[in-house]
Design an enzyme around this catalytic site. Sequence first.
Site, mmCIF file in Angstrom:
data_model
loop_
_atom_site.group_PDB
_atom_site.id
_atom_site.type_symbol
_atom_site.label_atom_id
_atom_site.label_comp_id
_atom_site.label_asym_id
_atom_site.label_seq_id
_atom_site.Cartn_x
_atom_site.Cartn_y
_atom_site.Cartn_z
ATOM 1 N N ARG A 44 0.822 -1.208 0.000
ATOM 2 C CA ARG A 44 0.000 0.000 0.000
ATOM 3 C C ARG A 44 0.862 1.268 0.000
ATOM 4 N NH1 ARG A 44 -4.450 2.933 3.424
ATOM 5 N NH2 ARG A 44 -5.885 3.286 1.711
ATOM 6 N N HIS A 48 0.558 4.119 -2.833
ATOM 7 C CA HIS A 48 0.192 5.507 -2.523
ATOM 8 C C HIS A 48 1.316 6.491 -2.856
ATOM 9 C CE1 HIS A 48 -3.661 5.100 0.087
ATOM 10 N NE2 HIS A 48 -3.668 4.276 -0.943
ATOM 11 N N HIS A 171 -6.267 -6.048 -3.601
ATOM 12 C CA HIS A 171 -7.076 -6.206 -2.387
ATOM 13 C C HIS A 171 -7.261 -7.665 -1.971
ATOM 14 C CE1 HIS A 171 -8.936 -1.882 -2.344
ATOM 15 N NE2 HIS A 171 -7.680 -1.914 -1.961
ATOM 16 N N TRP A 187 -10.461 -8.622 2.704
ATOM 17 C CA TRP A 187 -11.232 -8.962 1.507
ATOM 18 C C TRP A 187 -11.256 -10.475 1.269
ATOM 19 C CZ3 TRP A 187 -8.137 -4.638 1.912
ATOM 20 C CH2 TRP A 187 -8.685 -3.404 1.552
#
Length: 291
Positions: A44, A48, A171, A187
């Site tokens: 992540r 980002h 995810h 998820w």
Amino acid sequence: NSASGSKLTNPTQADYQAVYNAIASRLEEKDDYDDGSFGPVLVRLAWHASGTYDKETGTGGSNGATMRFQPESSHGANAGLIAARDFLDPIKAQFPWITYSDLWILGGVAAIQEMQGPIVPYRPGRADRDIAACTPDGRLPDATQGSDHLRSIFYRMGFNDQEIVALSGAHALGRCHRDRSGFDGPWTFSPTVMTNDFYTLLLEQKWDWKKWDGPKQYEDKSTKSLMMLPTDMALVQDKAFRQHVERYAKSNDEFFKDFSAVILRLFELGVPFPAGSESQRWILKPTWDES
Ligand code: DDH
């Protein structure tokens, strides 16, 4: 010319492999975090750092590591990523010659490969930039929205519908944290292993709105232990997206092939590599590869 010296000139593939190996060992050592791995939060962070790119202005992207600074570090979308940055700090101390921006992307590559995902070829060359290069808030996707929003965010980076769906398969990894995004839960049933389960679960489970006082999210009817964001559900509600969800649900190989190709591009957004250096992308060896 020692791999851990601060004045390493012209670091080689072997030097980057040494950094990779140090990240992989630290991932294995620190297995008491979250679902048993820092891997998802490292992915992540790399996403980002890259996903702020704007193709019109050429601003943002993985060149710069500007999330080290306020205000970017406290943008809502980046809540919790301090865990990933802190995880990588001792690696930076051990190999001071690597830039933060190359290190954060290498962290993402190592995490994907060590969590049994596809090989993601890696090319260094990112420079750290100062606070003036911070991007404005709002460039990363907002999970409460739908397919129009997904398109406007990802088209701005230069991606198409198929690539939006392929990237979203990340995810399969990790979870939402109440104290970070406000959403809650994983998820998939194996959030520390890269698989195409995000797509199979999206299609095969029955999803209901979760009844709670938190932000609107879905939960699976049968176990009530999994979640989907409104933006995840948009991938099956929108016809043009859905065909790719169906394709990736059928074939893990196709997913891995497309995921590797698209995340490699994501990780290189905004980096002024010298012309012709595509041939200098390296395959860094996963620790599970005995060959
Ligand atoms: Fe994501 N993501 N993501 N995501 N993401 C969250 C967690 C993780 C959105 C929202 C959220 C991508 C796309 C989208 C990962 C990778 C990727 C969380 C929860 C939210 C919210 C954060 C928390 O509470 O800790 C939205 C919206 C989108 C979209 O619209 C497409 C992409 C493209 C990637 C990628 O890596 C290519 C990963 C991994 C996590 C799990 C982090 C963790 O700590 O675990």
